[in-house]
Design a protein around this motif. Structure first.
Motif, PDB file in Angstrom:
ATOM      1  N   THR A 217       0.855  -1.180   0.000  1.00 38.86           N
ATOM      2  CA  THR A 217       0.000   0.000   0.000  1.00 38.86           C
ATOM      3  C   THR A 217       0.892   1.230   0.000  1.00 38.86           C
ATOM      4  O   THR A 217       1.904   1.256   0.704  1.00 38.86           O
ATOM      5  N   GLY A 218       0.531   2.246  -0.766  1.00 37.99           N
ATOM      6  CA  GLY A 218       1.309   3.478  -0.751  1.00 37.99           C
ATOM      7  C   GLY A 218       1.996   3.746  -2.065  1.00 37.99           C
ATOM      8  O   GLY A 218       1.443   3.465  -3.137  1.00 37.99           O
ATOM      9  N   CYS A 219       3.205   4.289  -1.997  1.00 34.47           N
ATOM     10  CA  CYS A 219       3.914   4.789  -3.170  1.00 34.47           C
ATOM     11  C   CYS A 219       5.212   4.031  -3.423  1.00 34.47           C
ATOM     12  O   CYS A 219       5.874   3.587  -2.481  1.00 34.47           O
ATOM     13  N   ARG A 220       5.556   3.931  -4.674  1.00 35.92           N
ATOM     14  CA  ARG A 220       6.856   3.384  -5.040  1.00 35.92           C
ATOM     15  C   ARG A 220       7.950   4.407  -4.732  1.00 35.92           C
ATOM     16  O   ARG A 220       7.666   5.598  -4.559  1.00 35.92           O
ATOM     17  N   PRO A 221       9.215   3.950  -4.665  1.00 30.10           N
ATOM     18  CA  PRO A 221      10.317   4.895  -4.452  1.00 30.10           C
ATOM     19  C   PRO A 221      10.318   5.998  -5.497  1.00 30.10           C
ATOM     20  O   PRO A 221      10.042   5.748  -6.677  1.00 30.10           O
ATOM     21  N   LYS A 222      10.573   7.217  -5.057  1.00 31.89           N
ATOM     22  CA  LYS A 222      10.677   8.406  -5.910  1.00 31.89           C
ATOM     23  C   LYS A 222       9.333   8.846  -6.479  1.00 31.89           C
ATOM     24  O   LYS A 222       9.284   9.696  -7.357  1.00 31.89           O
ATOM     25  N   GLU A 223       8.248   8.276  -5.976  1.00 32.18           N
ATOM     26  CA  GLU A 223       6.916   8.695  -6.392  1.00 32.18           C
ATOM     27  C   GLU A 223       6.126   9.118  -5.155  1.00 32.18           C
ATOM     28  O   GLU A 223       6.158   8.434  -4.130  1.00 32.18           O
ATOM     29  N   GLY A 224       5.402  10.231  -5.231  1.00 34.26           N
ATOM     30  CA  GLY A 224       4.594  10.685  -4.107  1.00 34.26           C
ATOM     31  C   GLY A 224       5.413  10.831  -2.843  1.00 34.26           C
ATOM     32  O   GLY A 224       6.497  11.410  -2.851  1.00 34.26           O
ATOM     33  N   SER A 225       4.899  10.275  -1.747  1.00 32.50           N
ATOM     34  CA  SER A 225       5.623  10.332  -0.474  1.00 32.50           C
ATOM     35  C   SER A 225       6.822   9.390  -0.462  1.00 32.50           C
ATOM     36  O   SER A 225       7.719   9.531   0.370  1.00 32.50           O
ATOM     37  N   GLY A 226       6.837   8.409  -1.381  1.00 33.60           N
ATOM     38  CA  GLY A 226       7.920   7.432  -1.417  1.00 33.60           C
ATOM     39  C   GLY A 226       7.772   6.308  -0.420  1.00 33.60           C
ATOM     40  O   GLY A 226       8.617   5.408  -0.363  1.00 33.60           O
ATOM     41  N   LEU A 227       6.666   6.311   0.362  1.00 36.30           N
ATOM     42  CA  LEU A 227       6.495   5.301   1.413  1.00 36.30           C
ATOM     43  C   LEU A 227       5.496   4.235   0.982  1.00 36.30           C
ATOM     44  O   LEU A 227       4.423   4.540   0.453  1.00 36.30           O
ATOM     45  N   ARG A 228       5.865   2.974   1.219  1.00 37.74           N
ATOM     46  CA  ARG A 228       4.949   1.858   1.016  1.00 37.74           C
ATOM     47  C   ARG A 228       4.930   1.012   2.284  1.00 37.74           C
ATOM     48  O   ARG A 228       5.907   0.987   3.043  1.00 37.74           O
ATOM     49  N   THR A 229       3.836   0.321   2.515  1.00 39.29           N
ATOM     50  CA  THR A 229       3.710  -0.513   3.703  1.00 39.29           C
ATOM     51  C   THR A 229       3.144  -1.875   3.328  1.00 39.29           C
ATOM     52  O   THR A 229       2.465  -2.032   2.304  1.00 39.29           O
ATOM     53  N   VAL A 230       3.419  -2.841   4.186  1.00 39.66           N
ATOM     54  CA  VAL A 230       2.916  -4.194   3.970  1.00 39.66           C
ATOM     55  C   VAL A 230       2.769  -4.866   5.337  1.00 39.66           C
ATOM     56  O   VAL A 230       3.541  -4.595   6.268  1.00 39.66           O
ATOM     57  N   SER A 231       1.790  -5.716   5.466  1.00 39.98           N
ATOM     58  CA  SER A 231       1.629  -6.528   6.668  1.00 39.98           C
ATOM     59  C   SER A 231       2.754  -7.555   6.751  1.00 39.98           C
ATOM     60  O   SER A 231       3.037  -8.258   5.775  1.00 39.98           O
ATOM     61  N   ALA A 232       3.393  -7.644   7.915  1.00 39.72           N
ATOM     62  CA  ALA A 232       4.481  -8.604   8.081  1.00 39.72           C
ATOM     63  C   ALA A 232       3.971 -10.035   7.909  1.00 39.72           C
ATOM     64  O   ALA A 232       4.643 -10.871   7.294  1.00 39.72           O
ATOM     65  N   GLN A 233       2.795 -10.333   8.438  1.00 39.65           N
ATOM     66  CA  GLN A 233       2.245 -11.686   8.313  1.00 39.65           C
ATOM     67  C   GLN A 233       1.905 -12.015   6.869  1.00 39.65           C
ATOM     68  O   GLN A 233       2.185 -13.116   6.386  1.00 39.65           O
ATOM     69  N   GLU A 234       1.324 -11.053   6.141  1.00 41.30           N
ATOM     70  CA  GLU A 234       0.993 -11.304   4.739  1.00 41.30           C
ATOM     71  C   GLU A 234       2.254 -11.484   3.903  1.00 41.30           C
ATOM     72  O   GLU A 234       2.294 -12.323   2.999  1.00 41.30           O
ATOM     73  N   MET A 235       3.283 -10.694   4.214  1.00 41.07           N
ATOM     74  CA  MET A 235       4.546 -10.854   3.498  1.00 41.07           C
ATOM     75  C   MET A 235       5.173 -12.210   3.806  1.00 41.07           C
ATOM     76  O   MET A 235       5.746 -12.855   2.922  1.00 41.07           O
ATOM     77  N   TYR A 236       5.053 -12.642   5.052  1.00 36.51           N
ATOM     78  CA  TYR A 236       5.590 -13.949   5.441  1.00 36.51           C
ATOM     79  C   TYR A 236       4.904 -15.060   4.638  1.00 36.51           C
ATOM     80  O   TYR A 236       5.566 -15.940   4.073  1.00 36.51           O
ATOM     81  N   GLU A 237       3.583 -15.020   4.578  1.00 37.03           N
ATOM     82  CA  GLU A 237       2.842 -16.056   3.867  1.00 37.03           C
ATOM     83  C   GLU A 237       3.163 -16.027   2.372  1.00 37.03           C
ATOM     84  O   GLU A 237       3.344 -17.084   1.743  1.00 37.03           O
ATOM     85  N   PHE A 238       3.253 -14.827   1.816  1.00 36.21           N
ATOM     86  CA  PHE A 238       3.559 -14.671   0.397  1.00 36.21           C
ATOM     87  C   PHE A 238       4.933 -15.249   0.069  1.00 36.21           C
ATOM     88  O   PHE A 238       5.102 -16.018  -0.882  1.00 36.21           O
ATOM     89  N   THR A 239       5.935 -14.893   0.888  1.00 36.76           N
ATOM     90  CA  THR A 239       7.306 -15.339   0.628  1.00 36.76           C
ATOM     91  C   THR A 239       7.460 -16.832   0.865  1.00 36.76           C
ATOM     92  O   THR A 239       8.151 -17.524   0.097  1.00 36.76           O
ATOM     93  N   SER A 240       6.826 -17.357   1.898  1.00 33.96           N
ATOM     94  CA  SER A 240       6.915 -18.796   2.152  1.00 33.96           C
ATOM     95  C   SER A 240       6.267 -19.588   1.019  1.00 33.96           C
ATOM     96  O   SER A 240       6.746 -20.676   0.661  1.00 33.96           O
ATOM     97  N   ASN A 241       5.231 -19.034   0.411  1.00 34.77           N
ATOM     98  CA  ASN A 241       4.607 -19.703  -0.735  1.00 34.77           C
ATOM     99  C   ASN A 241       5.553 -19.759  -1.933  1.00 34.77           C
ATOM    100  O   ASN A 241       5.591 -20.757  -2.666  1.00 34.77           O
ATOM    101  N   ILE A 242       6.320 -18.687  -2.140  1.00 36.50           N
ATOM    102  CA  ILE A 242       7.320 -18.684  -3.209  1.00 36.50           C
ATOM    103  C   ILE A 242       8.328 -19.807  -2.989  1.00 36.50           C
ATOM    104  O   ILE A 242       8.677 -20.557  -3.910  1.00 36.50           O
ATOM    105  N   ILE A 243       8.795 -19.930  -1.748  1.00 36.93           N
ATOM    106  CA  ILE A 243       9.803 -20.946  -1.424  1.00 36.93           C
ATOM    107  C   ILE A 243       9.216 -22.347  -1.553  1.00 36.93           C
ATOM    108  O   ILE A 243       9.824 -23.238  -2.165  1.00 36.93           O
ATOM    109  N   GLN A 244       8.028 -22.553  -1.002  1.00 37.88           N
ATOM    110  CA  GLN A 244       7.406 -23.882  -1.036  1.00 37.88           C
ATOM    111  C   GLN A 244       7.087 -24.334  -2.455  1.00 37.88           C
ATOM    112  O   GLN A 244       7.109 -25.537  -2.745  1.00 37.88           O
ATOM    113  N   SER A 245       6.814 -23.375  -3.335  1.00 34.48           N
ATOM    114  CA  SER A 245       6.466 -23.728  -4.717  1.00 34.48           C
ATOM    115  C   SER A 245       7.696 -23.871  -5.608  1.00 34.48           C
ATOM    116  O   SER A 245       7.563 -24.105  -6.814  1.00 34.48           O
ATOM    117  N   GLY A 246       8.900 -23.744  -5.011  1.00 27.56           N
ATOM    118  CA  GLY A 246      10.128 -23.936  -5.770  1.00 27.56           C
ATOM    119  C   GLY A 246      10.490 -22.782  -6.678  1.00 27.56           C
ATOM    120  O   GLY A 246      11.248 -22.960  -7.644  1.00 27.56           O
TER     121      GLY A 246
END
Length: 258
Positions: A217-246
């Motif tokens: 959620t928010g802005c990419r680097p060098k755009e708008g405020s430049g700040l983006r945020t993400v839920s740590a738990q959602e990022m954990y689940e997303f990244t673990s799925n990448i690893i589990q799926s090879g």
């Protein structure tokens, strides 16, 4: 201007009561406000984040310093952060407490600071680390004007929890001085990339996928405020799925020369 900045952070997904880990490059924020006739300080930006999370929230700032890996003594009271001016402002804040790992320590300021004060994790990214505590507290991660490659250490927490085969456990020892001034030889661990296999961190592709999936959620680097945020738990689940799926190769890491 502190309130105005806090409103920008809120628009990027920061909420009152958040436990919020902030990775930052504040140069562009300085430039944006200088053009408006405002000369900000790192302390101003720090206060704006504290305003955004409010009195029930907690701010975490990375105080990472890699000298301990070279045998340089660590002093919890004075070893500086290598992560920029905002993090040093956090380290020096009168209400700041510091977690114990000599390489991957954090400053914690706010309502849950005492939860982090007691953390003396052995492994930088492990189950006993502030990364894990942040996730279990339903915290969020904010990144200001930096790509994932230069900020998102949380990926390595997921990699350690998943025991990926392209990293391995390594220990480092040196003199360690605690907050009371007591010094002893101590050993800490890191889950490091396998250099002999040519492993290189390569997480920007994962960041792009998080944008695509709507996790950021928010802005990419060098755009708008430049700040983006993400839920740590959602990022954990997303990244673990990448690893589990090879699909970790070329999404979370690559091999040298490829």
């Amino acid at each position: 201007m502190i309130q105005t900045l806090a409103e920008e952070w809120t628009e990027a997904g920061v909420r009152k009561g958040d436990v919020l880990l902030v990775h930052s490059n504040i140069k562009l924020t300085f430039k944006r406000y200088f053009k408006l006739g405002v000369r900000l300080s790192p302390q101003d930006i720090l206060e704006s984040f504290l305003e955004a999370v409010g009195p029930t929230g907690t701010l975490l700032l990375p105080l990472f310093n890699f000298d301990f890996t070279k045998g340089v003594p660590f002093d919890k009271r004075s070893t500086p952060s290598y992560m920029g001016a905002l993090t040093e402002a956090g380290r020096e804040h009168p209400l700041s407490v510091r977690t114990g790992h000599p390489i991957y320590s954090f400053a914690a300021i706010g309502a849950s600071a005492n939860t982090f004060k007691s953390i003396d994790n052995f492994s930088g990214y492990g189950e006993d680390s502030p990364f894990s505590v942040l996730r279990k507290m339903n915290g969020r991660i904010a990144v200001l004007d930096l790509p994932d490659q230069n900020s998102m250490t949380f990926y390595h927490h997921v990699e350690e929890m998943m025991e990926v085969d392209y990293r391995y456990h390594k220990t480092f020892s040196s003199d360690y001085t605690d907050e009371l001034g007591n010094t002893e030889l101590k050993t800490y661990g890191l889950f490091v990339r396998n250099i002999e296999k040519g492993i290189l961190t390569h997480v920007n592709p994962a960041g792009e996928l998080m944008w695509k999936e709507g996790l950021y959620t928010g802005c990419r680097p060098k755009e708008g405020s430049g700040l983006r945020t993400v839920s740590a738990q959602e990022m954990y689940e997303f990244t673990s799925n990448i690893i589990q799926s090879g699909k970790a190769k070329n999404t979370l890491y690559r091999t040298e020369g490829k």
